[in-house]
Scaffold this active site. Structure first.
Site, mmCIF file in Angstrom:
data_model
loop_
_atom_site.group_PDB
_atom_site.id
_atom_site.type_symbol
_atom_site.label_atom_id
_atom_site.label_comp_id
_atom_site.label_asym_id
_atom_site.label_seq_id
_atom_site.Cartn_x
_atom_site.Cartn_y
_atom_site.Cartn_z
ATOM 1 N N HIS A 296 46.675 12.668 6.192
ATOM 2 C CA HIS A 296 45.250 12.961 6.370
ATOM 3 C C HIS A 296 44.666 13.699 5.162
ATOM 4 O O HIS A 296 43.449 13.731 4.988
ATOM 5 C CB HIS A 296 45.005 13.736 7.671
ATOM 6 C CG HIS A 296 45.363 15.187 7.631
ATOM 7 N ND1 HIS A 296 46.480 15.700 8.252
ATOM 8 C CD2 HIS A 296 44.748 16.246 7.062
ATOM 9 C CE1 HIS A 296 46.530 17.002 8.066
ATOM 10 N NE2 HIS A 296 45.485 17.358 7.346
ATOM 11 N N ASP A 345 51.597 10.906 10.303
ATOM 12 C CA ASP A 345 50.791 11.667 9.341
ATOM 13 C C ASP A 345 51.675 12.212 8.218
ATOM 14 O O ASP A 345 52.013 13.397 8.180
ATOM 15 C CB ASP A 345 50.076 12.813 10.065
ATOM 16 C CG ASP A 345 49.034 13.495 9.190
ATOM 17 O OD1 ASP A 345 48.771 12.995 8.082
ATOM 18 O OD2 ASP A 345 48.481 14.525 9.633
ATOM 19 N N SER A 441 47.381 22.205 5.700
ATOM 20 C CA SER A 441 47.738 20.800 5.888
ATOM 21 C C SER A 441 48.706 20.305 4.825
ATOM 22 O O SER A 441 48.555 20.593 3.635
ATOM 23 C CB SER A 441 46.481 19.926 5.837
ATOM 24 O OG SER A 441 45.744 20.019 7.024
#
Length: 492
Positions: A296, A345, A441
């Site tokens: 992402h 992901d 992230s």
């Protein structure tokens, strides 16, 4: 890295940050009609904020109470006609549910082959296990002949697939040397100059081995090996294809608790990934050339490698303006990544110039097959993410201790209500207080086994930061190691 749930800011937009993306560092743009999760980048520049849909819980967190009245006899169906209708409806509901469950299982497990077949990634064709690693390519992409060597368990036991036995077996130490070890690592995707060492592990309990045929000639390493029920040395080969999973200050790790500042060299695999001099995501070093991060983070328009610069061995963001970063040459996102569900992901970045390893810059180990994760296993997260919900990127690298949460519990209706797939791991504390947050992230979730640090997750998504019953969700790296090695081989 959040220590607790922060309060909403007094001014400005307040929204649930489900993907741990950082705040937008660019100046405010002309007023537009807002949509809840849309990011409006500055003109002429790509937004450094990963753009993707948030995770939305599908049910309320409170139990649903059924208020359907019952008949005096305690059953709803009384007449024969009603009973028949009820049975039909119940059976139909069961069949529909079973079909949906089967469909979801197929979707999340990602293989259409039965237990008797192995799927070719390039075509989806199912290959008989006896045709895997038999010296003849049956998959259009040839992957049935280049996935024949692996390292197993925390001791890095070298295993080779036997098409004769349709299973994996350890390699006998007899006649083995470093040259064969380098060849085996090369077959996995590591370069010769990464090679660390080989060892010998007593495996007298094994009854099946792969032995070296020294007269096999100049062929792939797995073609030099044949199945045998005996091993004279009673020892099997252990390989370290790269010196990974070692850090400094290992005896002082207990000081880094609950999101405190990291010590120099404590997390040497951690990188900060920048777009236009702004920290956007984290990542983990696995070789001098390859970084693991989250898919992402690199959604369009940030899938172009020229946007990205990686910084390694630097703890403070302000120092990165003066340090030399490493430009990214290639970005590879998992082909089955789902931007809505965050399934699969994970992404890889290849650097234009290899990193130089030292005490502050080192790789973390990829997990090997056979390594079992336990509920409440101690792990660590690290990153420059916000220290409170809706906060700004941290100036210093922080690290925090978290516990693994079993998938069944994380999928309960009071936590994430079946949003967790086999390609995800939950970690944190159900009471909240410690968690990943915006800006973390792509960063690492690591655990220690046999005094070696293993990358078991990449920071993926969550509902807010450090909220009760909303732990962090991480990509399950153990599911992706084969894909990672395949990309390394293809680019080698």
């Amino acid at each position: 890295m959040a220590l607790n749930s922060g309060s909403p800011p007094a001014i400005g937009p307040y929204y649930e940050n489900h993907g741990y993306q950082p705040e937008n560092p660019y100046p405010a743009q002309p007023t537009v009609v807002p949509t809840v999760y849309e990011v409006h980048p500055a003109q002429y520049y790509p937004s450094p904020v990963p753009q993707y849909a948030p995770r939305v819980l599908t049910q309320a967190s409170n139990p649903v109470v059924c208020t359907q009245p019952k008949s005096p006899s305690g059953t709803v169906c009384t007449s024969k006609t009603k009973k028949a209708l009820c049975i039909t409806l119940t059976l139909g509901t069961f069949l529909v549910g079973a079909a949906l469950a089967a469909g979801l299982l197929w979707k999340f497990m990602g293989s259409k082959c039965s237990n008797s077949g192995i799927e070719c990634d390039s075509s989806g064709t199912c290959i008989n296990p006896s045709n895997w690693c038999d010296g003849v390519s049956h998959c259009p992409g040839g992957e049935d002949e280049n996935r024949c060597v692996r390292l197993y368990g925390p001791n890095f036991i070298l295993q080779v697939y036997s098409s004769q036995r349709k299973s994996w077996h350890p390699v006998c130490q007899d006649d083995w040397n470093e040259n064969y070890g380098r060849a085996a690592c090369r077959d996995m995707g590591y370069k010769n100059n990464f090679y660390s060492s080989q060892g010998i592990v007593d495996d007298s309990g094994s009854t099946s081995f792969m032995k070296l045929n020294t007269s096999a000639g100049n062929v792939d390493i797995y073609k030099k090996l044949y199945h045998s029920d005996a091993c004279s040395s009673k020892a099997v080969v252990s390989l370290r294809c790269i010196a990974c999973g070692v850090n400094l200050n290992s005896s002082r790790q207990s000081r880094i608790v609950g999101g405190e500042s990291a010590l120099p060299g404590a997390w040497p695999w951690q990188v900060s990934l920048h777009v236009q001099n702004v920290h956007v995501c984290g990542g983990s070093i696995i070789t001098p050339e390859w970084i693991v991060t989250a898919a992402h983070c690199v959604e369009k328009p940030l899938n172009n490698p020229w946007h990205w610069t990686a910084f390694a061995g630097i703890l403070r963001q302000s120092f990165m303006f003066y340090g030399a970063g490493y430009q990214v040459e290639k970005v590879i996102s998992h082909p089955n990544y789902d931007s809505k569900t965050k399934n699969n992901d994970i992404a890889l970045m290849k650097l234009q110039k290899p990193l130089t390893f030292n005490d502050l810059v080192k790789p973390v180990c990829l997990p090997n097959p056979g390594m079992m994760l336990q509920p409440e296993q101690l792990c660590w997260i690290s990153g420059w993410g916000a220290t409170e919900e809706k906060g700004k990127t941290s100036e210093v690298l922080n690290a925090a201790k978290v516990l693994l949460i079993e998938t069944q519990r994380c999928n309960s209706r009071y936590v994430y209500d079946n949003l967790i797939t086999p390609a995800m791991i939950c970690a944190g504390f159900l009471q909240g207080n410690v968690d990943s947050c915006q800006g973390d992230s792509g960063g690492p979730l690591v655990t220690s086994k046999n005094n070696i640090w293993w990358l078991i997750g990449d920071t993926s998504w969550g509902s807010g930061c450090a909220k009760a019953y909303r732990p962090g969700v991480y990509g399950n790296v153990m599911v992706f190691t084969d894909w990672i090695y395949r990309q390394m081989r293809a680019d080698g």
